[in-house]
Design a protein around this motif. Sequence first.
Motif, PDB file in Angstrom:
ATOM      1  N   ARG A   1       8.257   5.256   6.324  1.00 28.00           N
ATOM      2  CA  ARG A   1       7.258   4.193   6.476  1.00 28.00           C
ATOM      3  C   ARG A   1       7.835   2.813   6.185  1.00 28.00           C
ATOM      4  O   ARG A   1       7.567   1.851   6.906  1.00 28.00           O
ATOM      5  CB  ARG A   1       6.064   4.453   5.549  1.00 28.00           C
ATOM      6  CG  ARG A   1       5.298   5.729   5.844  1.00 28.00           C
ATOM      7  CD  ARG A   1       4.487   5.656   7.125  1.00 28.00           C
ATOM      8  NE  ARG A   1       3.476   4.643   7.100  1.00 28.00           N
ATOM      9  CZ  ARG A   1       2.295   4.762   6.520  1.00 28.00           C
ATOM     10  NH1 ARG A   1       1.953   5.872   5.915  1.00 28.00           N
ATOM     11  NH2 ARG A   1       1.434   3.774   6.556  1.00 28.00           N
ATOM     12  N   VAL A   2       8.647   2.704   5.126  1.00 28.48           N
ATOM     13  CA  VAL A   2       9.251   1.417   4.783  1.00 28.48           C
ATOM     14  C   VAL A   2      10.210   0.978   5.893  1.00 28.48           C
ATOM     15  O   VAL A   2      10.256  -0.202   6.260  1.00 28.48           O
ATOM     16  CB  VAL A   2       9.956   1.489   3.414  1.00 28.48           C
ATOM     17  CG1 VAL A   2      10.818   0.267   3.173  1.00 28.48           C
ATOM     18  CG2 VAL A   2       8.926   1.632   2.306  1.00 28.48           C
ATOM     19  N   ASP A   3      10.953   1.921   6.472  1.00 25.55           N
ATOM     20  CA  ASP A   3      11.852   1.588   7.573  1.00 25.55           C
ATOM     21  C   ASP A   3      11.066   1.094   8.790  1.00 25.55           C
ATOM     22  O   ASP A   3      11.470   0.129   9.438  1.00 25.55           O
ATOM     23  CB  ASP A   3      12.701   2.808   7.941  1.00 25.55           C
ATOM     24  CG  ASP A   3      13.708   2.489   9.017  1.00 25.55           C
ATOM     25  OD1 ASP A   3      14.513   1.556   8.822  1.00 25.55           O
ATOM     26  OD2 ASP A   3      13.687   3.169  10.067  1.00 25.55           O
TER      27      ASP A   3
ATOM     28  N   ARG B   1       0.830  -1.203   0.000  1.00 25.02           N
ATOM     29  CA  ARG B   1       0.000   0.000   0.000  1.00 25.02           C
ATOM     30  C   ARG B   1       0.869   1.259   0.000  1.00 25.02           C
ATOM     31  O   ARG B   1       0.597   2.220  -0.728  1.00 25.02           O
ATOM     32  CB  ARG B   1      -0.922  -0.006   1.219  1.00 25.02           C
ATOM     33  CG  ARG B   1      -2.008   1.060   1.182  1.00 25.02           C
ATOM     34  CD  ARG B   1      -2.879   0.996   2.420  1.00 25.02           C
ATOM     35  NE  ARG B   1      -2.174   1.376   3.614  1.00 25.02           N
ATOM     36  CZ  ARG B   1      -1.880   2.632   3.951  1.00 25.02           C
ATOM     37  NH1 ARG B   1      -2.203   3.617   3.157  1.00 25.02           N
ATOM     38  NH2 ARG B   1      -1.240   2.904   5.077  1.00 25.02           N
ATOM     39  N   VAL B   2       1.940   1.259   0.805  1.00 25.39           N
ATOM     40  CA  VAL B   2       2.851   2.399   0.878  1.00 25.39           C
ATOM     41  C   VAL B   2       3.561   2.589  -0.457  1.00 25.39           C
ATOM     42  O   VAL B   2       3.694   3.719  -0.946  1.00 25.39           O
ATOM     43  CB  VAL B   2       3.863   2.208   2.040  1.00 25.39           C
ATOM     44  CG1 VAL B   2       4.998   3.203   1.961  1.00 25.39           C
ATOM     45  CG2 VAL B   2       3.149   2.317   3.374  1.00 25.39           C
ATOM     46  N   GLU B   3       4.005   1.494  -1.050  1.00 26.41           N
ATOM     47  CA  GLU B   3       4.693   1.590  -2.342  1.00 26.41           C
ATOM     48  C   GLU B   3       3.759   2.132  -3.420  1.00 26.41           C
ATOM     49  O   GLU B   3       4.163   2.969  -4.236  1.00 26.41           O
ATOM     50  CB  GLU B   3       5.227   0.215  -2.749  1.00 26.41           C
ATOM     51  CG  GLU B   3       6.106   0.272  -3.972  1.00 26.41           C
ATOM     52  CD  GLU B   3       6.830  -1.035  -4.227  1.00 26.41           C
ATOM     53  OE1 GLU B   3       7.073  -1.317  -5.406  1.00 26.41           O
ATOM     54  OE2 GLU B   3       7.141  -1.760  -3.263  1.00 26.41           O
ATOM     55  N   GLU B   4       2.518   1.695  -3.415  1.00 23.93           N
ATOM     56  CA  GLU B   4       1.546   2.189  -4.386  1.00 23.93           C
ATOM     57  C   GLU B   4       1.292   3.685  -4.192  1.00 23.93           C
ATOM     58  O   GLU B   4       1.227   4.446  -5.169  1.00 23.93           O
ATOM     59  CB  GLU B   4       0.236   1.410  -4.245  1.00 23.93           C
ATOM     60  CG  GLU B   4      -0.831   1.828  -5.225  1.00 23.93           C
ATOM     61  CD  GLU B   4      -2.106   1.027  -5.039  1.00 23.93           C
ATOM     62  OE1 GLU B   4      -3.184   1.613  -5.234  1.00 23.93           O
ATOM     63  OE2 GLU B   4      -2.021  -0.168  -4.701  1.00 23.93           O
ATOM     64  N   ALA B   5       1.155   4.119  -2.944  1.00 25.09           N
ATOM     65  CA  ALA B   5       0.938   5.539  -2.658  1.00 25.09           C
ATOM     66  C   ALA B   5       2.120   6.380  -3.128  1.00 25.09           C
ATOM     67  O   ALA B   5       1.942   7.469  -3.678  1.00 25.09           O
ATOM     68  CB  ALA B   5       0.702   5.748  -1.167  1.00 25.09           C
ATOM     69  N   TYR B   6       3.319   5.873  -2.953  1.00 26.83           N
ATOM     70  CA  TYR B   6       4.512   6.592  -3.404  1.00 26.83           C
ATOM     71  C   TYR B   6       4.548   6.679  -4.929  1.00 26.83           C
ATOM     72  O   TYR B   6       4.809   7.750  -5.492  1.00 26.83           O
ATOM     73  CB  TYR B   6       5.775   5.913  -2.874  1.00 26.83           C
ATOM     74  CG  TYR B   6       7.041   6.520  -3.414  1.00 26.83           C
ATOM     75  CD1 TYR B   6       7.422   7.803  -3.062  1.00 26.83           C
ATOM     76  CD2 TYR B   6       7.852   5.814  -4.300  1.00 26.83           C
ATOM     77  CE1 TYR B   6       8.580   8.374  -3.568  1.00 26.83           C
ATOM     78  CE2 TYR B   6       9.006   6.365  -4.810  1.00 26.83           C
ATOM     79  CZ  TYR B   6       9.370   7.648  -4.439  1.00 26.83           C
ATOM     80  OH  TYR B   6      10.513   8.204  -4.945  1.00 26.83           O
ATOM     81  N   LYS B   7       4.264   5.581  -5.604  1.00 25.56           N
ATOM     82  CA  LYS B   7       4.286   5.574  -7.069  1.00 25.56           C
ATOM     83  C   LYS B   7       3.229   6.498  -7.667  1.00 25.56           C
ATOM     84  O   LYS B   7       3.426   7.072  -8.728  1.00 25.56           O
ATOM     85  CB  LYS B   7       4.096   4.153  -7.604  1.00 25.56           C
ATOM     86  CG  LYS B   7       5.315   3.289  -7.430  1.00 25.56           C
ATOM     87  CD  LYS B   7       5.083   1.898  -7.978  1.00 25.56           C
ATOM     88  CE  LYS B   7       6.314   1.035  -7.807  1.00 25.56           C
ATOM     89  NZ  LYS B   7       6.092  -0.333  -8.295  1.00 25.56           N
TER      90      LYS B   7
ATOM     91  N   GLY C   1       2.300   9.242  -6.327  1.00 26.46           N
ATOM     92  CA  GLY C   1       2.622  10.618  -5.952  1.00 26.46           C
ATOM     93  C   GLY C   1       1.867  11.144  -4.753  1.00 26.46           C
ATOM     94  O   GLY C   1       1.891  12.348  -4.480  1.00 26.46           O
ATOM     95  N   ARG C   2       1.203  10.278  -4.008  1.00 30.60           N
ATOM     96  CA  ARG C   2       0.466  10.700  -2.815  1.00 30.60           C
ATOM     97  C   ARG C   2       1.351  10.758  -1.585  1.00 30.60           C
ATOM     98  O   ARG C   2       0.889  11.122  -0.505  1.00 30.60           O
ATOM     99  CB  ARG C   2      -0.700   9.746  -2.545  1.00 30.60           C
ATOM    100  CG  ARG C   2      -1.775   9.784  -3.624  1.00 30.60           C
ATOM    101  CD  ARG C   2      -2.930   8.874  -3.310  1.00 30.60           C
ATOM    102  NE  ARG C   2      -2.527   7.488  -3.565  1.00 30.60           N
ATOM    103  CZ  ARG C   2      -2.827   6.469  -2.785  1.00 30.60           C
ATOM    104  NH1 ARG C   2      -3.522   6.656  -1.683  1.00 30.60           N
ATOM    105  NH2 ARG C   2      -2.423   5.258  -3.086  1.00 30.60           N
ATOM    106  N   MET C   3       2.648  10.419  -1.756  1.00 26.02           N
ATOM    107  CA  MET C   3       3.569  10.359  -0.629  1.00 26.02           C
ATOM    108  C   MET C   3       4.948  10.818  -1.111  1.00 26.02           C
ATOM    109  O   MET C   3       5.386  10.444  -2.194  1.00 26.02           O
ATOM    110  CB  MET C   3       3.626   8.914  -0.124  1.00 26.02           C
ATOM    111  CG  MET C   3       4.490   8.670   1.062  1.00 26.02           C
ATOM    112  SD  MET C   3       4.494   6.919   1.548  1.00 26.02           S
ATOM    113  CE  MET C   3       2.816   6.687   2.067  1.00 26.02           C
ATOM    114  N   SER C   4       5.617  11.625  -0.289  1.00 31.10           N
ATOM    115  CA  SER C   4       6.960  12.087  -0.646  1.00 31.10           C
ATOM    116  C   SER C   4       7.969  10.958  -0.444  1.00 31.10           C
ATOM    117  O   SER C   4       7.692   9.970   0.240  1.00 31.10           O
ATOM    118  CB  SER C   4       7.357  13.283   0.223  1.00 31.10           C
ATOM    119  OG  SER C   4       7.558  12.868   1.562  1.00 31.10           O
ATOM    120  N   ARG C   5       9.154  11.127  -1.022  1.00 31.26           N
ATOM    121  CA  ARG C   5      10.210  10.121  -0.881  1.00 31.26           C
ATOM    122  C   ARG C   5      10.615   9.989   0.584  1.00 31.26           C
ATOM    123  O   ARG C   5      10.863   8.873   1.071  1.00 31.26           O
ATOM    124  CB  ARG C   5      11.427  10.519  -1.744  1.00 31.26           C
ATOM    125  CG  ARG C   5      12.589   9.571  -1.633  1.00 31.26           C
ATOM    126  CD  ARG C   5      12.219   8.220  -2.188  1.00 31.26           C
ATOM    127  NE  ARG C   5      13.284   7.271  -1.956  1.00 31.26           N
ATOM    128  CZ  ARG C   5      13.384   6.118  -2.580  1.00 31.26           C
ATOM    129  NH1 ARG C   5      12.484   5.765  -3.456  1.00 31.26           N
ATOM    130  NH2 ARG C   5      14.361   5.306  -2.315  1.00 31.26           N
TER     131      ARG C   5
END
Length: 76
Positions: free
Chosen positions: A65-67, A47-53, A55-59
């Motif tokens: 979040r991944v950490d 879910r986090v990876e999808e949000a990042y891809k 553009g709903r989440m900054s790098r």
Amino acid sequence: MRKFAAAAVLLGSMFMVSGCAALVGGAVGAGGTATGYEVHLDNERDRVEEAYKEGRMSREEYDIRVDQIRRDSAVQ
């Protein structure tokens, strides 16, 4: 791969317990709980990876979040 590792943890916990059937049942229950938690973390990671891809989440937020997910996981 993660599901295989979670299953290996479950089987390993079952073999570590010897003797009483109640203890084996407890190990299976604990292993099942751990497996369920790992599946939850895997879904959260997706879910986090999808949000990042999308553009709903900054790098920076993505890395944080991944950490967090990585530190919460028993299978690394």
